[in-house]
Design an enzyme around this catalytic site. Structure first.
Site, PDB file in Angstrom:
ATOM      1  N   MET A 187      -2.714   0.344 -12.964  1.00 39.35           N
ATOM      2  CA  MET A 187      -3.542   0.888 -11.602  1.00 39.35           C
ATOM      3  C   MET A 187      -4.955  -0.014 -11.235  1.00 39.35           C
ATOM      4  O   MET A 187      -5.324   0.189 -10.456  1.00 39.35           O
ATOM      5  CB  MET A 187      -3.743   2.368 -11.842  1.00 39.35           C
ATOM      6  CG  MET A 187      -2.529   3.282 -11.882  1.00 39.35           C
ATOM      7  SD  MET A 187      -1.225   2.911 -10.555  1.00 39.35           S
ATOM      8  CE  MET A 187      -2.115   3.249  -9.192  1.00 39.35           C
ATOM      9  N   GLU A 213       2.456   0.994  -7.011  1.00 40.14           N
ATOM     10  CA  GLU A 213       2.523   1.802  -5.612  1.00 40.14           C
ATOM     11  C   GLU A 213       3.194   3.271  -5.971  1.00 40.14           C
ATOM     12  O   GLU A 213       2.576   4.363  -5.416  1.00 40.14           O
ATOM     13  CB  GLU A 213       3.372   1.102  -4.820  1.00 40.14           C
ATOM     14  CG  GLU A 213       2.841  -0.216  -4.204  1.00 40.14           C
ATOM     15  CD  GLU A 213       1.304  -0.083  -3.809  1.00 40.14           C
ATOM     16  OE1 GLU A 213       0.987   1.076  -3.066  1.00 40.14           O
ATOM     17  OE2 GLU A 213       0.635  -0.993  -4.132  1.00 40.14           O
ATOM     18  N   HIS A 230       0.981  -1.323   0.021  1.00 46.48           N
ATOM     19  CA  HIS A 230      -0.224  -0.143  -0.066  1.00 46.48           C
ATOM     20  C   HIS A 230       0.978   1.096  -0.125  1.00 46.48           C
ATOM     21  O   HIS A 230       2.129   1.115   0.217  1.00 46.48           O
ATOM     22  CB  HIS A 230      -1.106  -0.134   1.157  1.00 46.48           C
ATOM     23  CG  HIS A 230      -0.526  -0.179   2.402  1.00 46.48           C
ATOM     24  ND1 HIS A 230      -0.947  -1.103   3.570  1.00 46.48           N
ATOM     25  CD2 HIS A 230       0.416   0.339   3.158  1.00 46.48           C
ATOM     26  CE1 HIS A 230      -0.267  -1.178   4.647  1.00 46.48           C
ATOM     27  NE2 HIS A 230       0.716  -0.118   4.404  1.00 46.48           N
TER      28      HIS A 230
HETATM   29 ZN   LIG Z   1      -3.063   0.499  -5.462  1.00 42.47          ZN
HETATM   30 ZN   LIG Z   2       1.972   0.107   5.890  1.00 44.17          ZN
END
Ligand SMILES: [Zn+2]
Ligand SMILES: [Zn+2]
Length: 778
Positions: free
Chosen positions: A484, A467, A433
Site C-alpha cells: 500500500m 488498488e 486509482h
Molecule cells: Zn493507492
Molecule cells: Zn478514474
C-alpha cells in the site's frame, strides 16, 4: 531570457553568452550592474578581476572606456574599493545605491563618486538580516517590484518597501505551482474527500529540462537585468503566497517518503514526485458518520477544520465548482458527466453491504481492457490479485462477466487520460486509482509497459493488488515492503502482501459483519452451476466467520512435518530439513513457520503436489523417521499409500509386489479404517492412530498394535478431545499438537500435561481456503 508575464523563459534559451552579448569573453559572470536613472544608463559585466561595459544601444561591449583604456578593465581600477571575484551586484534605484556582495560582506557603492560609501563594507547579516552569505545573485525585479537574493535553489525577498527579508522560497515558480497542485491533490494541505470531490485540475510532472540542476545551481544572473521599466504589476511587491503552508506540506511529504526533511523542493523531493504512483490521495477524510451529515449554514461559513466541517466545506466546494462550470463552454456536458458519476457512486454506495458476503464478484469492463496485454492474461492477473487478498481475509472473489453490471460488486477498467466518465483525469505519473465506496478501479493504460512475471516495467499484478487494497478499505502506508505504498516500487518475482498489510486488512473485520448465511449469491440470486456444490456443502459450513477480526479460520484434515535429508550437489547428506504441511479439501499449504504465513501461491492441489495420492480427503499422514526408518504413509478411508520422499512420488508397489493403495487392514493390522489422524512420536519410537475416542499405539517395525491398546484418548492424553482432526509433532515448536475444529491443544514441554484449547489461527496465521471460481471439480 525570462518572460515574467508568461512565467517562462524565451523559446530556445539558454544561449551562449559570447553570442548573445557580443564581446563578453568570460564563461562565468559574477554579476551584472545596470545603473538606470535620470542621468545614467550604464551596464557593467563583472567576471573575476575584470569588468566590461556594455553598449545597450548597439548591443555590444564598448571597446574602450572614456580614458581610452581597452575593456576588460580591472575592477580595482574602475571600481576602487570593490574586491575581485564578487558574488553578485545590483542597483537599488529608489535608494540610488549600488550593492556589491562578496562572502559575508556587502559594499554600498556610489557610482557617480566612484567610491564605497563611508562605513562600508558591512556584514550582510547586519544590512539584510536573513539573507545568507555567499549569494549567487541579487537583483531588483521591476516585475515583482522587489529585490531578490538567490542562492542555490532558493530565494529570499524584501517584503514591502524596506520591509523584513522573507524566505527562503523555491526559485522555480512553475515547479512550485506543479508541486502545489500535486500536494493538494494528495491531501498534504488538508485531507481530501476523495470519493466525491470532482473536477481536479490537470497538472504535469516535473519535466526533465526543468530538472537540469546547473540551470539554477550556477544561476546565470544575465537573465535578471532585462526587465523593462513600466511592465511591472501594480500594487504591493509579490513574493510568495502561503509559503509556510506550502513548506509544511512539502515537509509532510518528505517525512512520509523518508526523505530528508527540508521543506524545500529539492532534487530528491522532485524525483519522488515524478515516480509512478497511485492516484489516490495519501490523506483522505476519515470515513465515519460524517458522510451523512448534511451541510448546514453554520458549517458553510465555519473555518473549523474538524472532519465534519471539512466534509461539509468540500461539498460546498463541489457545488460551487459545478456552478462556475456553467459559465464556461462545455459546462453542460461536464455537469451531466459529474451528475452521472455522483449518482453512480451513490447507487454503488448503497450496495456497500457487498463485502459482508462470502463471494465478491468482479468484472473487467468490456470497454476497459488494456491495449498492452493479452485479454486472458489481464483477467488472470486480476484474478490472482484478488486471490492474494483472499489468502488473508475471508471473502472469496470470482469474476462475473455475465450478470447485469449493477449486480457486479467490483468494476475494473483500463483507461487513458479522460476515462469512463471518471472526473479524475489520469496524471502522467499516475498508474491507477480506486474508489472504495463505489468499488471501482481505474488503471492508466498510458503507463508503459505493464508486465507480468518480469522484473522490469510496471507489474500489473502489484498495481492490481494495491488498488484492490483500496477497494477493501486500506489507505496508503509507508511501511517498508507494504503493497500500500503510494509510489510504485519495482518488485521481485513472487512479491507478497506484507505482514502489516495483512494485519491492517484483517483489522477491517470482514468476517465480523456477516449478517446472514449463506450469502446473497448462494441464496439463488447467483447461478453457481459452474461451481462444484462442494463449495456450499463443505467449505462454507466449516468456516467460522464471526471471530478474530477478519482472519481466516479454517478446519484442516491433517497436518504434518515432512522431514527429509538435505543433500549437496554431489548427493551427500548435509543435514535434515523439514516443512510443515496443512491439508484440507484436496489441497495443501506449506506453512513457513519462521515467516508466520503460507508459501506464496498456496494452497495447491494434492494430486499436483503429491503425485499418485488420489484421494481428496486425507485422514492422516504418518512420517516415521528414525535412524533405521524413513517411511511416509498417507491414509484415506480404508486405504494407504507409501510415498517415496526421494523421488517425490508414491511407490507403485509395496515390498511384496502389491500395488498401492493397499488396505489398512493388510498393511497395519489392528488399525481400523477411516482413522481420524495419526502421528509418530520420535522420542518414544511409537506411532499413534486416533479414531473416535480411541488411540492405538502402534509399532511399525513389528507391524502390531502395542499390547493393551487401543485405549481411551482421555486416559493416554488427558485433556485431548475425541474425534480429532489432526495430531502432529512440530519440529518448530518441539511439541505435539492436537487439532479439532478451530482449536488446538499441545503437550506442555515442561510438565508433559496437555494445554489448551487455544485458537488455531492465532498460532498458524493466514491459512485460508482461497480457491475461488477456478474450482475445478477436483
Ligand atoms: Zn493507492
Ligand atoms: Zn478514474
Amino acid at each position: 531570457m525570462y518572460e515574467n508575464s508568461q512565467g517562462r523563459t524565451r523559446y530556445g534559451d539558454p544561449r551562449v553568452i559570447r553570442k548573445g552579448w557580443e564581446g563578453i569573453a568570460s564563461r562565468k559572470i559574477d554579476g551584472i550592474l545596470h545603473v538606470l536613472n535620470r542621468f545614467w544608463d550604464v551596464l557593467f559585466f563583472f567576471s573575476g578581476d575584470s569588468y566590461y561595459q556594455y553598449d545597450s544601444e548597439r548591443d555590444q561591449i564598448y571597446t574602450h572606456d572614456a580614458h581610452g583604456n581597452p575593456f576588460p578593465n580591472l575592477i580595482s581600477y574602475g571600481f576602487p574599493g570593490i574586491p575581485d571575484n564578487i558574488d553578485t551586484v545590483y542597483y537599488n534605484r529608489s535608494a540610488g545605491y549600488t550593492y556589491f556582495f562578496k562572502d559575508n560582506l556587502v559594499y554600498q557603492y556610489e557610482i557617480e563618486r566612484q567610491r564605497v560609501s563611508p562605513g562600508f563594507p558591512k556584514e550582510i547579516s547586519v544590512l539584510y538580516p536573513g539573507v545568507p552569505n555567499n549569494l549567487d545573485a541579487a537583483y531588483y525585479s521591476y516585475y515583482h517590484k522587489t529585490t531578490f537574493f538567490i542562492k542555490g535553489l532558493e530565494y529570499w525577498g524584501i517584503s514591502g518597501n524596506n520591509g523584513p527579508i522573507v524566505g527562503p522560497f523555491t526559485v522555480n515558480q512553475r515547479w512550485r505551482d506543479i508541486c502545489n497542485s500535486f500536494l493538494e491533490r494528495l491531501g498534504y494541505f488538508q485531507p481530501v474527500d476523495w470519493e466525491s470531490t470532482l473536477d481536479r485540475s490537470r497538472q504535469t510532472i516535473f519535466e526533465p529540462e526543468d530538472v537540469a540542476p546547473d540551470i539554477f545551481s550556477d544561476f546565470d544572473p544575465s537573465v535578471m537585468v532585462e526587465e523593462v521599466e513600466g511592465m511591472g504589476r501594480d500594487g504591493e511587491p509579490t513574493i510568495g503566497v502561503d509559503d509556510e503552508e506550502f513548506k509544511e506540506a512539502i515537509r509532510k511529504f518528505q517525512q512520509a517518503n523518508n526523505l530528508t526533511i527540508t521543506g524545500l523542493l529539492d532534487d530528491a523531493t522532485r524525483n519522488k514526485m515524478n515516480e509512478p504512483r497511485c492516484g489516490n490521495p495519501d490523506h483522505t477524510l476519515a470515513k465515519n458518520g460524517t458522510k451523512t451529515v448534511p451541510p448546514d449554514a453554520s458549517n458553510m461559513t465555519s473555518n473549523s477544520s474538524d472532519d465534519a466541517h471539512a466534509k461539509s466545506n468540500a461539498t460546498v466546494v463541489v457545488q460551487k465548482r459545478a456552478a462556475e462550470d456553467t459559465s464556461q463552454g462545455n459546462s453542460r456536458k461536464r455537469q451531466s458527466v459529474l451528475k452521472t458519476w455522483m449518482e453512480r457512486q451513490e447507487e454503488r454506495r448503497k450496495k456497500r453491504g457487498i463485502f459482508v458476503n462470502n463471494y465478491v464478484t468482479w468484472r473487467l469492463l468490456g470497454e476497459g481492457y488494456s491495449s498492452q496485454l493479452d485479454a486472458d492474461l489481464q483477467l488472470a492477473v486480476i484474478q490472482q490479485a484478488f486471490r492474494m487478498w483472499s489468502e488473508v481475509i475471508p471473502p472469496l472473489f470470482r469474476p462475473d462477466h455475465v450478470s447485469h453490471i449493477e449486480e457486479v460488486d467490483v468494476n475494473l477498467a483500463f483507461g487513458r487520460v479522460r476515462h469512463l466518465g471518471c472526473p479524475n483525469e489520469f496524471q502522467e505519473q499516475e498508474y491507477a486509482h480506486a474508489f472504495d465506496e463505489a468499488a471501482e478501479v481505474h488503471i492508466n493504460d498510458q503507463i508503459q509497459p505493464y508486465t507480468v512475471n518480469r522484473p522490469d516495467g510496471i507489474s500489473l499484478l502489484k498495481v492490481a493488488v494495491h488498488e484492490i487494497g483500496h477497494i477493501l478499505g486500506l489507505g496508503h502506508h509507508e511501511w517498508a515492503n507494504s503493497v500500500m505504498q503510494p509510489n510504485y516500487a519495482p518488485q521481485p518475482y513472487n512479491f507478497e502482501i506484507g505482514a502489516e498489510d495483512r494485519r491492517a486488512v484483517q483489522e477491517l473485520g470482514y468476517a465480523s459483519g456477516l449478517r446472514e448465511f449463506p450469502c446473497r449469491h448462494s441464496a439463488g440470486v447467483q447461478d453457481l452451476s459452474g461451481y462444484p456444490d462442494m463449495l456450499d456443502r463443505w467449505i462454507l459450513p466449516h468456516r467460522r466467520l464471526t471471530h478474530h477480526r477478519g482472519k481466516c479460520e479454517e478446519r484442516f484434515d491433517t497436518v504434518f512435518d515432512w522431514v527429509r535429508p538435505n543433500r549437496d550437489e554431489n548427493g551427500y547428506m548435509t543435514g535434515v530439513i523439514y516443512n510443515t504441511f496443512f491439508f484440507a479439501d484436496g489441497r495443501y499449504w506449506m506453512y513457513e513457520n519462521s515467516k508466520g504465513r503460507t508459501r506464496y501461491g498456496d494452497p495447491l492441489l494434492i494430486r499436483g503436489g503429491w503425485q499418485g495420492i488420489a484421494s481428496r480427503h486425507i485422514d492422516g499422514i504418518l512420517h516415521v523417521w528414525s535412524r533405521t526408518w524413513d517411511v511416509l504413509f498417507f491414509f484415506a478411508g480404508d486405504s494407504y499409500w507409501e510415498y517415496d520422499s526421494e523421488r517425490e512420488q508414491i511407490y507403485t508397489h509395496d515390498a511384496n509386489g502389491n500395488p498401492f493403495p493397499n488396505l489398512i487392514s493388510y498393511g497395519f493390522p489392528g488399525i481400523p479404517d477411516n482413522i481420524d489422524t495419526v502421528y509418530y512420536n520420535r522420542s518414544a519410537g511409537y506411532t499413534y492412530f486416533f479414531k473416535d475416542h480411541l488411540v492405538y499405539q502402534y509399532e511399525v517395525e513389528r507391524q502390531r498394535v502395542s499390547p493393551g491398546f487401543p485405549k481411551e484418548i482421555a486416559e493416554v492424553f488427558p485433556g485431548v478431545p475425541n474425534n480429532l482432526d489432526a495430531a502432529y509433532y512440530s519440529y518448530t515448536h518441539q511439541t505435539t499438537f492436537f487439532l479439532k475444529g478451530f482449536d488446538y491443544w499441545s503437550i506442555s514441554i515442561s510438565t508433559g500435561a496437555i494445554d489448551g484449547p487455544f485458537t488455531v489461527n492465532e498460532l498458524w496465521q493466514d491459512i485460508c481456503k482461497v480457491w475461488m471460481w477456478e474450482l475445478d471439480g477436483s
